[in-house]
Design a protein around this motif. Structure first.
Motif, mmCIF file in Angstrom:
data_model
loop_
_atom_site.group_PDB
_atom_site.id
_atom_site.type_symbol
_atom_site.label_atom_id
_atom_site.label_comp_id
_atom_site.label_asym_id
_atom_site.label_seq_id
_atom_site.Cartn_x
_atom_site.Cartn_y
_atom_site.Cartn_z
ATOM 1 N N ASP A 258 -28.069 -14.728 51.342
ATOM 2 C CA ASP A 258 -29.797 -14.709 50.875
ATOM 3 C C ASP A 258 -30.368 -14.655 52.367
ATOM 4 O O ASP A 258 -29.875 -15.121 53.300
ATOM 5 C CB ASP A 258 -30.015 -15.721 50.218
ATOM 6 C CG ASP A 258 -30.053 -17.121 50.728
ATOM 7 O OD1 ASP A 258 -31.195 -17.244 51.317
ATOM 8 O OD2 ASP A 258 -29.102 -17.756 51.154
ATOM 9 N N PRO A 259 -31.437 -13.779 52.468
ATOM 10 C CA PRO A 259 -32.416 -13.767 53.593
ATOM 11 C C PRO A 259 -32.949 -15.029 54.041
ATOM 12 O O PRO A 259 -33.082 -15.360 55.277
ATOM 13 C CB PRO A 259 -33.230 -12.692 53.420
ATOM 14 C CG PRO A 259 -33.477 -12.963 52.027
ATOM 15 C CD PRO A 259 -32.154 -13.087 51.260
ATOM 16 N N LEU A 260 -33.011 -16.078 53.032
ATOM 17 C CA LEU A 260 -33.809 -17.409 53.511
ATOM 18 C C LEU A 260 -32.807 -18.281 54.137
ATOM 19 O O LEU A 260 -33.097 -18.752 55.105
ATOM 20 C CB LEU A 260 -34.765 -17.941 52.535
ATOM 21 C CG LEU A 260 -35.664 -19.053 52.720
ATOM 22 C CD1 LEU A 260 -36.540 -18.742 53.777
ATOM 23 C CD2 LEU A 260 -36.376 -19.529 51.457
ATOM 24 N N PHE A 261 -31.792 -18.779 53.534
ATOM 25 C CA PHE A 261 -30.871 -19.869 53.701
ATOM 26 C C PHE A 261 -29.466 -19.400 54.332
ATOM 27 O O PHE A 261 -28.720 -20.253 54.762
ATOM 28 C CB PHE A 261 -30.742 -20.784 52.430
ATOM 29 C CG PHE A 261 -31.736 -21.238 52.194
ATOM 30 C CD1 PHE A 261 -32.483 -22.430 52.658
ATOM 31 C CD2 PHE A 261 -32.600 -21.098 50.977
ATOM 32 C CE1 PHE A 261 -33.678 -23.099 52.338
ATOM 33 C CE2 PHE A 261 -33.769 -21.956 50.397
ATOM 34 C CZ PHE A 261 -34.191 -22.465 51.126
#
Length: 218
Positions: A153-156
């Motif tokens: 995922d791009p955030l975590f």
């Protein structure tokens, strides 16, 4: 009459057979619950056997049993441990009861009686905890057999598979554990109340025994 009197740990006489009747009712309730679950398992076994998926049934059943035992063990350790500690810390009277002091309850439960009640309650609620664990078998299998998607995922920067297979169970376990801790806290407060570790001095003063305060805030 002296304005200060001590309350004593006296155990009121217990009616003959009352404890046995309570245990019999409790055992009957647990037996009916287990029989209800067993009836469902037998029906499922015949269906899976008919369609040739006995192995699927056995994997499911094994996971249910292991999860149920784990949930029951965790609940029993937390619940029985804290309530037994409260019982041990409240064996002796803590306060001088003065005129105008409200002591609740007006009667006091004896050490042996409350010990039996704690054990019975722990066993009974552990059965319900086991049932709560058993219904989570599918989430447990998804967690144990998680497959990475290969896309973070791009955030975590975690693999998407974590959110699909593992995070739901972790959130579920967190909510269940918080519920158990709150229930255990309220039950521990009840034990201290029954053992008169609290006294109320109107209009607003409440005194708590040092041992009870240390236990509850720990």
């Amino acid at each position: 009459m002296n304005s200060k009197t001590f309350f004593h740990q006296t155990t009121p006489p217990r009616p003959p057979g009352q404890g046995r009747a309570f245990v019999a009712i409790l055992a009957g309730f647990v037996a009916l619950t287990l029989l209800w679950q067993a009836a469902g398992l037998i029906t499922d076994w015949y269906w899976f056997q008919e369609v040739g998926y006995e192995r699927v049934f056995l994997v499911t059943l094994t996971t249910q049993i292991k999860t149920a035992l784990l949930f029951a063990a965790v609940f029993f350790a937390l619940f029985f441990g804290n309530l037994s500690l409260a019982r041990a810390l409240s064996r002796k009277p803590f306060f001088e009861v003065r005129e105008g002091t409200i002591v609740l309850p007006p009667w006091k439960m004896g050490d042996r009686a409350i010990g039996g009640l704690i054990l019975l309650a722990s066993l009974l609620f552990s059965v319900f905890a086991a049932l709560q664990g058993a219904v989570r078998w599918e989430s447990v299998l998804r967690f144990l057999n998680a497959t990475p998607f290969g896309t973070p995922d791009p955030l975590f920067k975690r693999d998407i598979g974590f959110y699909v297979f593992q995070l739901p169970l972790l959130n579920d376990l967190y909510g269940w554990l918080m519920g158990v801790l709150i229930f255990t806290l309220l039950s521990t407060l009840l034990v201290y109340l029954l053992r008169r570790a609290f006294v109320f001095m109107p209009p607003r003063t409440v005194q708590v025994s040092p041992a009870a305060r240390a236990h509850l805030v720990a």
